[in-house]
Design an enzyme around this catalytic site. Structure first.
Site, PDB file in Angstrom:
ATOM      1  N   TYR A 126       1.279   8.054  -1.904  1.00 47.68           N
ATOM      2  CA  TYR A 126      -0.059   8.001  -1.316  1.00 47.68           C
ATOM      3  C   TYR A 126      -0.907   9.173  -1.828  1.00 47.68           C
ATOM      4  O   TYR A 126      -0.619  10.338  -1.549  1.00 47.68           O
ATOM      5  CB  TYR A 126       0.001   8.017   0.216  1.00 47.68           C
ATOM      6  CG  TYR A 126       0.776   6.854   0.816  1.00 47.68           C
ATOM      7  CD1 TYR A 126       1.054   5.699   0.091  1.00 47.68           C
ATOM      8  CD2 TYR A 126       1.236   6.909   2.126  1.00 47.68           C
ATOM      9  CE1 TYR A 126       1.755   4.641   0.645  1.00 47.68           C
ATOM     10  CE2 TYR A 126       1.943   5.847   2.694  1.00 47.68           C
ATOM     11  CZ  TYR A 126       2.206   4.723   1.935  1.00 47.68           C
ATOM     12  OH  TYR A 126       2.905   3.683   2.484  1.00 47.68           O
ATOM     13  N   HIS A 133      10.861   3.291  -1.446  1.00 50.26           N
ATOM     14  CA  HIS A 133       9.586   2.580  -1.219  1.00 50.26           C
ATOM     15  C   HIS A 133       9.705   1.079  -1.538  1.00 50.26           C
ATOM     16  O   HIS A 133       9.144   0.254  -0.854  1.00 50.26           O
ATOM     17  CB  HIS A 133       8.477   3.237  -2.045  1.00 50.26           C
ATOM     18  CG  HIS A 133       7.117   3.132  -1.428  1.00 50.26           C
ATOM     19  ND1 HIS A 133       6.176   4.110  -1.511  1.00 50.26           N
ATOM     20  CD2 HIS A 133       6.538   2.144  -0.712  1.00 50.26           C
ATOM     21  CE1 HIS A 133       5.076   3.742  -0.873  1.00 50.26           C
ATOM     22  NE2 HIS A 133       5.270   2.540  -0.385  1.00 50.26           N
TER      23      HIS A 133
HETATM   24  P1  NAP Z   1      -3.197  -1.000   8.996  1.00 45.79           P
HETATM   25  O1  NAP Z   1      -2.604   0.120   9.715  1.00 45.79           O
HETATM   26  O2  NAP Z   1      -2.916  -2.388   9.442  1.00 45.79           O
HETATM   27  O3  NAP Z   1      -4.791  -0.851   8.973  1.00 45.79           O
HETATM   28  C1  NAP Z   1      -5.440   0.348   8.676  1.00 45.79           C
HETATM   29  C2  NAP Z   1      -6.944   0.066   8.669  1.00 45.79           C
HETATM   30  O4  NAP Z   1      -7.318  -0.489   9.922  1.00 45.79           O
HETATM   31  C3  NAP Z   1      -7.782   1.281   8.454  1.00 45.79           C
HETATM   32  O5  NAP Z   1      -8.883   0.907   7.647  1.00 45.79           O
HETATM   33  C4  NAP Z   1      -8.277   1.648   9.845  1.00 45.79           C
HETATM   34  O6  NAP Z   1      -9.565   2.199   9.768  1.00 45.79           O
HETATM   35  C5  NAP Z   1      -8.310   0.317  10.548  1.00 45.79           C
HETATM   36  N1  NAP Z   1      -7.934   0.442  11.964  1.00 45.79           N
HETATM   37  C6  NAP Z   1      -6.865   1.086  12.480  1.00 45.79           C
HETATM   38  N2  NAP Z   1      -6.838   0.986  13.814  1.00 45.79           N
HETATM   39  C7  NAP Z   1      -7.919   0.248  14.159  1.00 45.79           C
HETATM   40  C8  NAP Z   1      -8.453  -0.187  15.395  1.00 45.79           C
HETATM   41  N3  NAP Z   1      -7.869   0.121  16.566  1.00 45.79           N
HETATM   42  N4  NAP Z   1      -9.590  -0.935  15.391  1.00 45.79           N
HETATM   43  C9  NAP Z   1     -10.190  -1.252  14.216  1.00 45.79           C
HETATM   44  N5  NAP Z   1      -9.731  -0.860  13.009  1.00 45.79           N
HETATM   45  C10 NAP Z   1      -8.616  -0.109  12.983  1.00 45.79           C
HETATM   46  O7  NAP Z   1      -2.846  -0.974   7.436  1.00 45.79           O
HETATM   47  P2  NAP Z   1      -2.051  -0.008   6.462  1.00 45.79           P
HETATM   48  O8  NAP Z   1      -2.661   1.335   6.422  1.00 45.79           O
HETATM   49  O9  NAP Z   1      -1.894  -0.765   5.194  1.00 45.79           O
HETATM   50  O10 NAP Z   1      -0.580   0.052   7.119  1.00 45.79           O
HETATM   51  C11 NAP Z   1      -0.176   1.058   8.021  1.00 45.79           C
HETATM   52  C12 NAP Z   1       0.737   2.063   7.366  1.00 45.79           C
HETATM   53  O11 NAP Z   1       1.915   1.437   6.889  1.00 45.79           O
HETATM   54  C13 NAP Z   1       0.151   2.708   6.100  1.00 45.79           C
HETATM   55  O12 NAP Z   1      -0.860   3.629   6.392  1.00 45.79           O
HETATM   56  C14 NAP Z   1       1.392   3.257   5.480  1.00 45.79           C
HETATM   57  O13 NAP Z   1       1.795   4.441   6.121  1.00 45.79           O
HETATM   58  C15 NAP Z   1       2.370   2.115   5.727  1.00 45.79           C
HETATM   59  N6  NAP Z   1       2.459   1.141   4.610  1.00 45.79           N
HETATM   60  C16 NAP Z   1       3.629   1.020   3.952  1.00 45.79           C
HETATM   61  C17 NAP Z   1       3.752   0.140   2.888  1.00 45.79           C
HETATM   62  C18 NAP Z   1       5.071   0.027   2.162  1.00 45.79           C
HETATM   63  O14 NAP Z   1       5.116  -0.578   1.086  1.00 45.79           O
HETATM   64  N7  NAP Z   1       6.122   0.566   2.714  1.00 45.79           N
HETATM   65  C19 NAP Z   1       2.663  -0.656   2.489  1.00 45.79           C
HETATM   66  C20 NAP Z   1       1.482  -0.527   3.207  1.00 45.79           C
HETATM   67  C21 NAP Z   1       1.381   0.356   4.271  1.00 45.79           C
HETATM   68  P3  NAP Z   1      -9.896   3.689  10.337  1.00 45.79           P
HETATM   69  O15 NAP Z   1      -9.035   4.644   9.559  1.00 45.79           O
HETATM   70  O16 NAP Z   1     -11.345   3.816  10.072  1.00 45.79           O
HETATM   71  O17 NAP Z   1      -9.557   3.659  11.797  1.00 45.79           O
END
Ligand code: NAP
Length: 265
Positions: free
Chosen positions: A42, A100
């Site tokens: 990241y 990962h």
């Molecule tokens: P997510 O958590 O589903 O969504 C994050 C997005 O949603 C951000 O733009 C955030 O905006 C918004 N958001 C969060 N809470 C909200 C709420 N209560 N209301 C409205 N919007 C909201 O997606 P993600 O970041 O892809 O997944 C979460 C975590 O999983 C990642 O950050 C990472 O640590 C991990 N991940 C791992 C992999 C892997 O391959 N292992 C892949 C993807 C992700 P704001 O910041 O403006 O609130």
């Protein structure tokens, strides 16, 4: 492992002032979202640096997860990658270190490398990410020490319910649901989700999180850099969906009726 944590993908990449991201993570910790998930990938380490600032002075209250890139997952590569992550995170151990995704390095070598890091005290446990059932079975023939599998899981991506989720539950391996609020995109604007949220007098994101966490052994890790979203996400831990809620969601987001290839981002 805490049931609800905080993601960090895209933090430290200049989309928002770092101070805001640090404050959001600290607020999440204050509100009980003590698991923080990050990765060397990241922002090329920038996200780990943000996390390092957020957990300064409160390391022991945090369940810290980071991930190694597949091409660093050799015995020697793991030692170097872990050292770099720990330096950026300003700590001397990880609670959980994940591969990962599966790459070219033989799994047995990665397992040996993880175990060496564990024996040396640099990590407390290790696991994988983006592993489907066949990969988990291969891994299980080498070791039973895998402590988690982090995969894409939300209302729009339910494929793991057909087999992988059951496999992990049977093997006492927690599933970490990534992108649980669909990256804040179309999922949160879906009319069926909005209807259930209105009936429960809460927000679509909270319903999406409560839904992901409704099954035993599933941990959700939403990412947010905004205080109001962090507060909403933390509150989802206390929200239990009813059978009627789940039925309404099933009608709009059908559960899988057959094997689907593991979806990933
Ligand atoms: P997510 O958590 O589903 O969504 C994050 C997005 O949603 C951000 O733009 C955030 O905006 C918004 N958001 C969060 N809470 C909200 C709420 N209560 N209301 C409205 N919007 C909201 O997606 P993600 O970041 O892809 O997944 C979460 C975590 O999983 C990642 O950050 C990472 O640590 C991990 N991940 C791992 C992999 C892997 O391959 N292992 C892949 C993807 C992700 P704001 O910041 O403006 O609130």
């Amino acid at each position: 492992m805490p049931r609800l944590g905080q993601g960090t993908w895209m933090m430290g990449e200049g989309r928002q002032p770092v101070a805001e991201e640090v404050a959001a993570l600290q607020l999440g910790l204050d509100l009980g979202m003590t698991l923080i998930d990050t990765a060397e990938m990241y922002g090329d380490g920038a996200s780990e640096t943000v996390v390092g600032q957020a957990i300064a002075g409160r390391r022991d209250a945090v369940y810290l997860v980071s991930k190694v890139l597949p091409h660093h997952a050799s015995q020697a590569g793991l030692v170097a990658a872990c050292e770099h992550s720990l330096r950026r995170l300003k700590t001397d151990y990880l609670d959980l270190y994940l591969l990962h995704w599966r790459g070219q390095v033989p799994l047995a070598e990665t397992v040996a490398g993880f175990e060496a890091l564990r024996s040396a005290g640099h990590i407390r446990a290790w696991g994988v990410s983006n592993f489907d059932v066949a990969d988990m079975q291969t891994l299980a023939r080498i070791t039973d020490r895998c402590a988690a599998n982090q995969v894409l899981y939300n209302l729009e991506h339910r494929g793991i319910e057909y087999d992988l989720l059951l496999w992990c539950q049977d093997h006492a391996c927690p599933v970490m649901a990534y992108s649980p609020v669909g990256q804040g995109g179309a999922l949160l604007r879906h009319p069926a989700l909005a209807t259930v949220a209105a009936q429960r007098e809460t927000s679509p994101a909270q319903i999406a999180l409560a839904w992901a966490m409704r099954q035993p052994g599933v941990v959700a890790i939403p990412k947010s850099g905004r205080a109001e979203h962090v507060r909403a996400n933390a509150a989802a831990a206390a929200l239990a969906l009813t059978e009627a809620d789940c039925a309404a969601l099933d009608a709009a987001f059908a559960p899988p009726h057959g094997k689907q290839p593991l979806a990933m981002l």
